[in-house]
Design a protein around this motif. Structure first.
Motif, PDB file in Angstrom:
ATOM      1  N   SER A  78       4.588  -3.060  -2.992  1.00 35.26           N
ATOM      2  CA  SER A  78       4.741  -1.835  -2.193  1.00 35.26           C
ATOM      3  C   SER A  78       3.709  -0.812  -2.646  1.00 35.26           C
ATOM      4  N   VAL A  79       3.513   0.239  -1.831  1.00 37.25           N
ATOM      5  CA  VAL A  79       2.564   1.304  -2.207  1.00 37.25           C
ATOM      6  C   VAL A  79       2.963   1.841  -3.584  1.00 37.25           C
ATOM      7  N   ARG A  80       4.209   2.209  -3.719  1.00 35.84           N
ATOM      8  CA  ARG A  80       4.803   2.596  -5.000  1.00 35.84           C
ATOM      9  C   ARG A  80       6.200   2.002  -5.071  1.00 35.84           C
ATOM     10  N   SER A  98       8.600   7.956   7.569  1.00 40.81           N
ATOM     11  CA  SER A  98       8.075   8.390   6.277  1.00 40.81           C
ATOM     12  C   SER A  98       8.674   9.746   5.894  1.00 40.81           C
ATOM     13  N   ILE A 105       7.465  13.545  -2.664  1.00 36.16           N
ATOM     14  CA  ILE A 105       6.626  12.350  -2.726  1.00 36.16           C
ATOM     15  C   ILE A 105       5.647  12.403  -1.550  1.00 36.16           C
ATOM     16  N   LEU A 159      10.727   1.049   1.280  1.00 27.56           N
ATOM     17  CA  LEU A 159       9.384   1.315   0.772  1.00 27.56           C
ATOM     18  C   LEU A 159       8.338   0.743   1.719  1.00 27.56           C
ATOM     19  N   ALA A 179       8.940   5.075  -8.919  1.00 26.99           N
ATOM     20  CA  ALA A 179       8.083   6.239  -8.675  1.00 26.99           C
ATOM     21  C   ALA A 179       8.845   7.284  -7.863  1.00 26.99           C
ATOM     22  N   VAL A 180       9.668   6.809  -6.935  1.00 24.87           N
ATOM     23  CA  VAL A 180      10.470   7.743  -6.119  1.00 24.87           C
ATOM     24  C   VAL A 180      11.535   8.385  -7.004  1.00 24.87           C
ATOM     25  N   TRP A 204       4.818   6.625   1.031  1.00 22.88           N
ATOM     26  CA  TRP A 204       5.449   5.879  -0.057  1.00 22.88           C
ATOM     27  C   TRP A 204       6.739   5.219   0.432  1.00 22.88           C
ATOM     28  N   SER A 253      10.033  -5.503  -2.927  1.00 22.41           N
ATOM     29  CA  SER A 253       8.652  -5.095  -3.276  1.00 22.41           C
ATOM     30  C   SER A 253       8.273  -5.972  -4.473  1.00 22.41           C
TER      31      SER A 253
END
Lengths: 385, 385
Positions: free
Chosen positions: B208-210, B237, B225, B250, B214-215, B229, B187
């Motif tokens: 990446s989205v997050r 997902s 989450i 991710l 963040a995870v 994500w 990412s």
């Protein structure tokens, strides 16, 4: 193969001067075939009528027809009407040539002098390539430029000489930021082209989820658009392309990330170049655009002797990673376009929606030019180019 | 203000060597305050123990503490354990210094010689700035580099001298492409920093989205989450951070667009530099990383005399566009970080999750270093830096 003509391939932006073709809803879903040479002939005839010189019309027609050949219909024949209008209004200058304002061994600041984007782009990328061959990198920014259509066209110029080509352009504001209800920035475009021995990596994208061309395509085909592509005048997501086309409000790809990338492109292309930027760029075709662009060429030989081999390995590893759906292979950027080119080769002609052809029938009448002849049974050559 | 510590601000990636802290679920939601000087002291003590020289520990501690100060917790104290492990294993070299392999007036190819990323990055960006001051642009690629943490750190170095700074880095593969069920690319991160008289534009993002941080943050806080994500081991997902952290998969920001941008970054940082790239980069910390980065500096004075004024106008136009939700103003990249810095100034200390502090209690024991002392009532200074 007709699935290739879904909005996914309706790439490129039709910002400024886009308008709904005057076709009736009955005609909208239809597609007709036009021989590649006939598309070229029509484009050249129209351009000659507005005073473009014979040497230049060939370059412009190739530029537009190649976009259609690659399935990038938003930046192909669809653009001709907009170019004709701007040439007639004087917003793009028929005889103008770009000139260098200032330069170093690795950079140049170019004034496009309101020449058509294809001439500004060719000039700038060739300059960037020349600088990269001497200094490793060439970084050229242009002001007073016009729409550059399919940005990867200019990336190819660098890639065909073994260099990496990067192209960015700003555009009229059609994209909403997060928590915004108006368009404060364009769905600015980014292209990156490089080639190995085996693979070509050809990325050409707008920073919005889908560009205005995808919405136009859905409208022309009488289809809904998915939520998340565009908003209505109130700023709310809509499934109706007709509402989305009234005041273009596109959603950025990846939310704030796409929006921020678009802002970076505008800072480099617009703020740094001396061109217009953000909401200074008029959506109204009554005003000249003064767009800005960046053209970068990078010579890998200044860094590594085996760049192409490594690029092939990189691309191969992505392409050969296990797909989630085994019936659909993993594709590299540019592969869908390659598939579309094979599709056109099989058809021996370019498929255009009826609504577009109807629009150009009117243009032909206006300019006293022979209208586009449909191919029907006239598809003789196996490969037109 | 605690909302600022939600995952939205848990920026930066914790790729390679990330692991779930050994805290119990009862401890996970808690947050404790640590004085900024105490965080610095602890980082420096740990680094001295693994043989880093006193002059270098100050730079590393500043680099990590500033990331936390900006709310970029993934690249702050959280990173120390990973750096310590790599220094102890010899994957990052305590006494190494980057060196130039080849250069032109505008480019350089640098060997990081496995120095820590902050030293490679500082060296490369300073070199890029020097070249930009002579040639308008400086483009520096580094191989044999280590994690560079908060990429905007290096962008600031250019921006503080009135230049635009662009930073990119590749990373271990944790991101799935469209129609993929494995991670074929990192990412990869992108930062762009530039300043006007009034506004600063500081973009620092993963593709990446997050990011994985963040995870991790959601896991540490015992939260779910959102879908979209990250995926579980099967590529689907998941809302459970514990499942998402087992085999990091991710989702790219903006689907194929984020994935393609990440590929462009890897081509420039990895393929072009001679560093590892894509799935060649090991997720396993038992192998050295050999990451690649690109550092670009651009001097606006080579193009325009009034760049800062135009940038202020550009930023002001975005910020002053009408918001959809009037209670939430439109924010420029870097503004949330600025708000977090004000928040830390108010607290007079840095808030860390208990799970992180528990991890560093164990690190302190292992290295025979005085553990982190919590602030409690000790918050005396109004502003620590």
């Amino acid at each position: 193969m007709l699935a290739l003509l879904q909005p996914a391939l309706w790439l490129g932006s039709c910002l400024r001067g886009y308008h709904m073709p005057a076709a009736s809803s009955q005609q909208r879903g239809d597609t007709s075939l036009v021989l590649v040479d006939e598309a070229r002939r029509f484009i050249q005839d129209c351009l000659l009528r507005v005073g473009v010189s014979p040497s230049k019309v060939r370059c412009i027609s190739e530029f537009l027809v190649v976009a259609d050949y690659r399935g990038n219909y938003g930046n192909g024949l669809n653009r001709l009407d907009y170019y004709l209008s701007d040439l007639q209004r004087g917003h793009a200058k028929v005889h103008a040539e770009p000139s260098i304002i200032s330069e170093t061994v690795a950079t140049a600041h170019v004034n496009g002098n309101s020449a058509l984007g294809v001439f500004v782009g060719n000039f700038c990328m060739d300059l960037a390539v020349k600088k990269a061959e001497n200094a490793g990198i060439g970084f050229v920014v242009a002001q007073q430029s016009h729409d550059i259509g399919m940005a990867s066209w200019f990336g190819f110029r660098a890639a065909s000489r073994g260099l990496a080509g990067i192209v960015m352009s700003n555009a009229a504001p059609t994209m909403m930021g997060p928590n915004s209800k108006s368009a404060s920035i364009g769905s600015n475009s980014f292209a990156f082209c490089v080639r190995g021995e085996e693979y070509h990596f050809v990325l050409d994208m707008a920073t919005s989820v889908r560009d205005i061309g995808a919405v136009e395509w859905a409208w022309a085909n009488d289809e809904y658009i998915p939520h998340g592509w565009a908003a209505n005048e109130g700023g709310l997501s809509t499934c109706f392309p007709s509402l989305a086309l009234r005041t273009p409000l596109l959603f950025p790809a990846g939310g704030h990330k796409g929006y921020c990338l678009s802002a970076v492109i505008d800072i480099l292309c617009g703020v740094l170049s001396g061109a217009q930027y953000g909401t200074h760029i008029s959506l109204d075709q009554n005003n000249p655009a003064n767009l800005g662009q960046v053209f970068i060429a990078l010579d890998p030989e200044f860094f590594l002797p085996n760049f192409m081999e490594r690029l092939d390995d990189f691309c191969g590893r992505i392409q050969n990673s296990p797909p989630a759906d085994k019936s659909e292979p993993i594709r590299l950027p540019g592969e869908l376009e390659r598939m579309h080119m094979n599709y056109v080769d099989d058809l021996r002609a370019l498929p255009y929606p009826q609504s577009l052809l109807t629009k150009y029938k009117e243009v032909a009448e206006r300019l006293c030019v022979r209208p586009i002849e449909l191919a029907f049974e006239r598809c003789q050559s196996r490969k037109s180019f």
